[in-house]
Design an enzyme around this catalytic site. Sequence first.
Site, PDB file in Angstrom:
ATOM      1  N   LYS A 157      -3.397  -5.213  10.622  1.00  0.00           N
ATOM      2  CA  LYS A 157      -3.378  -4.881   9.464  1.00  0.00           C
ATOM      3  C   LYS A 157      -3.288  -6.059   8.472  1.00  0.00           C
ATOM      4  O   LYS A 157      -1.956  -6.224   8.205  1.00  0.00           O
ATOM      5  CB  LYS A 157      -2.712  -3.550   9.134  1.00  0.00           C
ATOM      6  CG  LYS A 157      -2.726  -2.890   7.880  1.00  0.00           C
ATOM      7  CD  LYS A 157      -1.604  -1.802   7.220  1.00  0.00           C
ATOM      8  CE  LYS A 157      -1.632  -1.932   5.503  1.00  0.00           C
ATOM      9  NZ  LYS A 157      -0.759  -1.014   5.121  1.00  0.00           N
ATOM     10  N   GLY A 191       4.153   2.417  -2.379  1.00  0.00           N
ATOM     11  CA  GLY A 191       5.063   3.002  -2.473  1.00  0.00           C
ATOM     12  C   GLY A 191       5.345   3.914  -3.843  1.00  0.00           C
ATOM     13  O   GLY A 191       6.353   4.294  -4.295  1.00  0.00           O
ATOM     14  N   ALA A 206      -1.583   3.662   1.740  1.00  0.00           N
ATOM     15  CA  ALA A 206      -0.775   3.493   0.416  1.00  0.00           C
ATOM     16  C   ALA A 206      -1.016   4.447  -0.658  1.00  0.00           C
ATOM     17  O   ALA A 206      -2.077   4.806  -1.286  1.00  0.00           O
ATOM     18  CB  ALA A 206      -0.933   1.996   0.032  1.00  0.00           C
ATOM     19  N   GLY A 207       0.067   4.633  -1.048  1.00  0.00           N
ATOM     20  CA  GLY A 207       0.167   5.409  -2.717  1.00  0.00           C
ATOM     21  C   GLY A 207       0.507   6.941  -2.449  1.00  0.00           C
ATOM     22  O   GLY A 207       0.337   7.621  -3.435  1.00  0.00           O
ATOM     23  N   ASN A 263       3.475   5.491   4.553  1.00  0.00           N
ATOM     24  CA  ASN A 263       4.936   5.234   4.974  1.00  0.00           C
ATOM     25  C   ASN A 263       5.865   5.835   4.117  1.00  0.00           C
ATOM     26  O   ASN A 263       6.642   6.603   4.434  1.00  0.00           O
ATOM     27  CB  ASN A 263       4.967   3.606   4.997  1.00  0.00           C
ATOM     28  CG  ASN A 263       6.394   3.403   5.620  1.00  0.00           C
ATOM     29  OD1 ASN A 263       6.237   1.908   6.130  1.00  0.00           O
ATOM     30  ND2 ASN A 263       7.307   3.948   5.465  1.00  0.00           N
ATOM     31  N   THR A 264       6.073   5.482   2.788  1.00  0.00           N
ATOM     32  CA  THR A 264       7.167   5.651   2.055  1.00  0.00           C
ATOM     33  C   THR A 264       7.366   7.126   1.851  1.00  0.00           C
ATOM     34  O   THR A 264       8.300   7.741   1.749  1.00  0.00           O
ATOM     35  CB  THR A 264       7.029   5.134   0.608  1.00  0.00           C
ATOM     36  OG1 THR A 264       6.418   3.724   0.814  1.00  0.00           O
ATOM     37  CG2 THR A 264       8.123   5.228  -0.376  1.00  0.00           C
TER      38      THR A 264
HETATM   39  C1  LIG Z   1       3.971   0.272   5.907  1.00  0.00           C
HETATM   40  C2  LIG Z   1       2.564  -0.344   5.315  1.00  0.00           C
HETATM   41  O1  LIG Z   1       1.622  -0.822   5.720  1.00  0.00           O
HETATM   42  C3  LIG Z   1       2.329  -0.156   3.858  1.00  0.00           C
HETATM   43  O2  LIG Z   1       2.112  -1.462   3.317  1.00  0.00           O
HETATM   44  C4  LIG Z   1       1.386   0.782   3.278  1.00  0.00           C
HETATM   45  O3  LIG Z   1       0.346   0.254   2.665  1.00  0.00           O
HETATM   46  C5  LIG Z   1       1.831   2.264   3.003  1.00  0.00           C
HETATM   47  O4  LIG Z   1       2.089   2.297   1.644  1.00  0.00           O
HETATM   48  P1  LIG Z   1       3.053   3.811   1.329  1.00  0.00           P
HETATM   49  O5  LIG Z   1       4.371   3.163   1.587  1.00  0.00           O
HETATM   50  O6  LIG Z   1       2.594   3.583  -0.064  1.00  0.00           O
HETATM   51  O7  LIG Z   1       2.609   4.685   1.754  1.00  0.00           O
END
Ligand SMILES: CC(=O)[C@@H](O)[C@H](O)COP(=O)(O)O
Length: 269
Positions: A108, A169, A196-197, A218-219
């Site tokens: 990735k 994040g 992300a986001g 993730n976050t």
């Molecule tokens: C873990 C990872 O690869 C992050 O860089 C990803 O882009 C997830 O983003 P969020 O934490 O906003 O979900």
Amino acid sequence: MDAMTSTTATADPVEFYGTRVTSRLLLGTAQYPSPAILAEAIRASAAEIVTVSLRRESGVARSGQSFWQLIRDLGVKVLPNTAGCKTVKEAVTTAEMARELFDTPWIKLEVIGEDDTLQPDVFGLVEAAKILTRDGFQVFPYTTEDLIVADKLLSAGCEVLMPWGAPIGSGRGLNNPYGLRSMRAHFPRVPLVVDAGVGVPSHAAAAMELGYDAVLLNTAVAKAGDPVKMARAFALAIEAGREGFRADPMETRDMAAPSTPVMGQAHFG
Ligand SMILES: CC(=O)[C@@H](O)[C@H](O)COP(=O)(O)O
């Protein structure tokens, strides 16, 4: 995974670089309250692919070992990432180390261009993608919804695109649904993953309703009050969004249309 989740998901797999998975949720492994909660959250999410930062692995050797063991025990596929890399050189070197450590051609690719938004440096991204695909990597680029950049990434050899929903994040969801929709329409056969986001399950469902193939997050799970419950909620939302997309949603309208057609006149008394 319960019966409902498995039945519908197995009927609708998705492929990344020839690898077929049934879960359309890709989960990050950073920032969980504990390794045990991380493991439980991965199980609850039914994710078959998890992304792992190489920097975390090499940072503390011993905790890196036990972390790797935990991931191995879960039997999930690892998508190493170049999180935090800001230059082409750094990203390429990190990818090379990740290939050694995790024994996979998958990477990735993140080349971060700016600290406040953590948005991709798309010029560096295309350059790094060219170098890595030439070297046999299968690249999952973290990009924007820009169609020209997307074209260049595909020409560089990428077979998957991962446009951002919002800054990493931030939990803001889909900042530019219009842009994401046109990307989907423009590249109907390329596996597209919103990355992300994403903050809450409805954001992930919305991405799937747009026809996206999967969501990486993730976050939102790691920082939830109950990460395990949230992981499960995301799994359900992604499945619901996907099923909604496949069910061919109705057209939206500007004017009302009675949902209960009236036949004749009612007579009272
Ligand atoms: C873990 C990872 O690869 C992050 O860089 C990803 O882009 C997830 O983003 P969020 O934490 O906003 O979900």
